[in-house]
Motif scaffolding. Structure first.
Motif, short mmCIF file in Angstrom:
data_model
loop_
_atom_site.label_atom_id
_atom_site.label_comp_id
_atom_site.label_asym_id
_atom_site.label_seq_id
_atom_site.Cartn_x
_atom_site.Cartn_y
_atom_site.Cartn_z
N ARG A 25 0.85 -1.19 0.00
CA ARG A 25 0.00 0.00 0.00
C ARG A 25 0.90 1.25 0.00
NH1 ARG A 25 -5.21 0.13 1.11
NH2 ARG A 25 -5.14 -1.81 2.30
N TYR A 26 0.54 2.25 -0.78
CA TYR A 26 1.26 3.53 -0.95
C TYR A 26 2.52 3.41 -1.81
CZ TYR A 26 -1.70 4.79 3.02
OH TYR A 26 -2.76 4.98 3.86
N GLN A 27 2.88 2.21 -2.24
CA GLN A 27 4.07 2.04 -3.08
C GLN A 27 3.76 2.54 -4.49
OE1 GLN A 27 5.52 -1.98 -3.17
NE2 GLN A 27 6.76 -1.65 -5.00
N SER A 28 4.72 3.17 -5.11
CA SER A 28 4.58 3.61 -6.49
C SER A 28 4.84 2.42 -7.40
CB SER A 28 5.58 4.74 -6.78
OG SER A 28 5.48 5.12 -8.13
N LYS A 29 3.80 1.94 -8.06
CA LYS A 29 3.91 0.79 -8.96
C LYS A 29 2.93 0.96 -10.10
CE LYS A 29 4.56 -3.49 -10.40
NZ LYS A 29 5.62 -3.70 -11.34
N THR A 30 3.45 0.94 -11.31
CA THR A 30 2.59 1.01 -12.48
C THR A 30 1.99 -0.37 -12.71
OG1 THR A 30 3.97 2.73 -13.45
CG2 THR A 30 2.49 1.54 -14.94
N PRO A 31 0.65 -0.48 -12.75
CA PRO A 31 0.03 -1.78 -12.96
C PRO A 31 0.42 -2.38 -14.30
CG PRO A 31 -1.60 -0.16 -12.29
CD PRO A 31 -0.34 0.58 -12.57
N ASP A 32 0.64 -3.68 -14.31
CA ASP A 32 0.90 -4.38 -15.56
C ASP A 32 0.21 -5.75 -15.50
OD1 ASP A 32 2.63 -6.26 -14.24
OD2 ASP A 32 4.30 -4.89 -14.48
N ALA A 33 0.30 -6.50 -16.58
CA ALA A 33 -0.41 -7.77 -16.69
C ALA A 33 0.09 -8.82 -15.70
CB ALA A 33 -0.28 -8.30 -18.12
N SER A 34 1.26 -8.63 -15.12
CA SER A 34 1.79 -9.63 -14.19
C SER A 34 1.26 -9.49 -12.77
CB SER A 34 3.32 -9.57 -14.18
OG SER A 34 3.79 -8.45 -13.45
N LEU A 35 0.53 -8.41 -12.48
CA LEU A 35 0.02 -8.19 -11.11
C LEU A 35 -1.11 -9.15 -10.79
CD1 LEU A 35 -0.15 -4.34 -10.54
CD2 LEU A 35 1.47 -5.96 -9.59
N LYS A 36 -1.06 -9.69 -9.59
CA LYS A 36 -2.13 -10.55 -9.07
C LYS A 36 -2.49 -10.04 -7.68
CE LYS A 36 -1.64 -13.50 -12.48
NZ LYS A 36 -1.86 -12.81 -13.71
N GLY A 37 -3.79 -9.93 -7.40
CA GLY A 37 -4.22 -9.48 -6.08
C GLY A 37 -5.21 -8.34 -6.18
N ASN A 38 -5.20 -7.46 -5.19
CA ASN A 38 -6.14 -6.35 -5.08
C ASN A 38 -5.62 -5.14 -5.87
OD1 ASN A 38 -8.17 -4.64 -4.35
ND2 ASN A 38 -7.77 -4.72 -2.16
N ILE A 39 -5.64 -5.23 -7.17
CA ILE A 39 -5.07 -4.20 -8.04
C ILE A 39 -5.77 -2.86 -7.86
CG2 ILE A 39 -4.66 -3.55 -10.46
CD1 ILE A 39 -4.46 -6.66 -10.96
N GLU A 40 -7.09 -2.87 -7.61
CA GLU A 40 -7.84 -1.63 -7.45
C GLU A 40 -7.38 -0.82 -6.24
OE1 GLU A 40 -9.37 -4.65 -7.82
OE2 GLU A 40 -9.97 -4.42 -9.91
N ALA A 41 -6.72 -1.47 -5.28
CA ALA A 41 -6.32 -0.78 -4.05
C ALA A 41 -4.94 -0.14 -4.13
CB ALA A 41 -6.35 -1.77 -2.88
N ILE A 42 -4.17 -0.43 -5.19
CA ILE A 42 -2.83 0.17 -5.26
C ILE A 42 -2.92 1.61 -5.74
CG2 ILE A 42 -1.73 -2.07 -5.63
CD1 ILE A 42 -1.22 -1.25 -8.53
#
Length: 82
Positions: A25-42
């Protein structure tokens, strides 16, 4: 905003990335296709374009406006010069 280390949920693992491990949480991360989990919360950064927002609109309304504007531009470019 609370100081670093005292923010609510700070350190919670929200997603996992095949390329970079845990996304917190609060980490700067650009979403990509490899993400798994609660993507809406990042964190989702709006960037510099956010200042251009003038009103809240439904997506369908925005698309209708874009199509109307594109049609108007197309009609202008299809007119033959006099």
């Amino acid at each position: 905003m609370p100081p670093h280390g005292e923010r609510p949920g700070e350190g919670d693992v929200l997603c996992q990335s095949e390329r970079g491990g845990d996304v917190l949480r609060y980490q700067s991360k650009t979403p990509d296709a490899s993400l798994k989990g609660n993507i809406e919360a990042i964190s989702m950064w709006a960037g510099q374009s956010v200042f251009k927002v003038q009103k809240q609109q439904a997506a369908a309304e925005i698309i209708d406006e874009m199509l109307t504007e594109a049609d108007a531009v197309s009609n202008l470019s299809n007119k033959s010069p006099t």
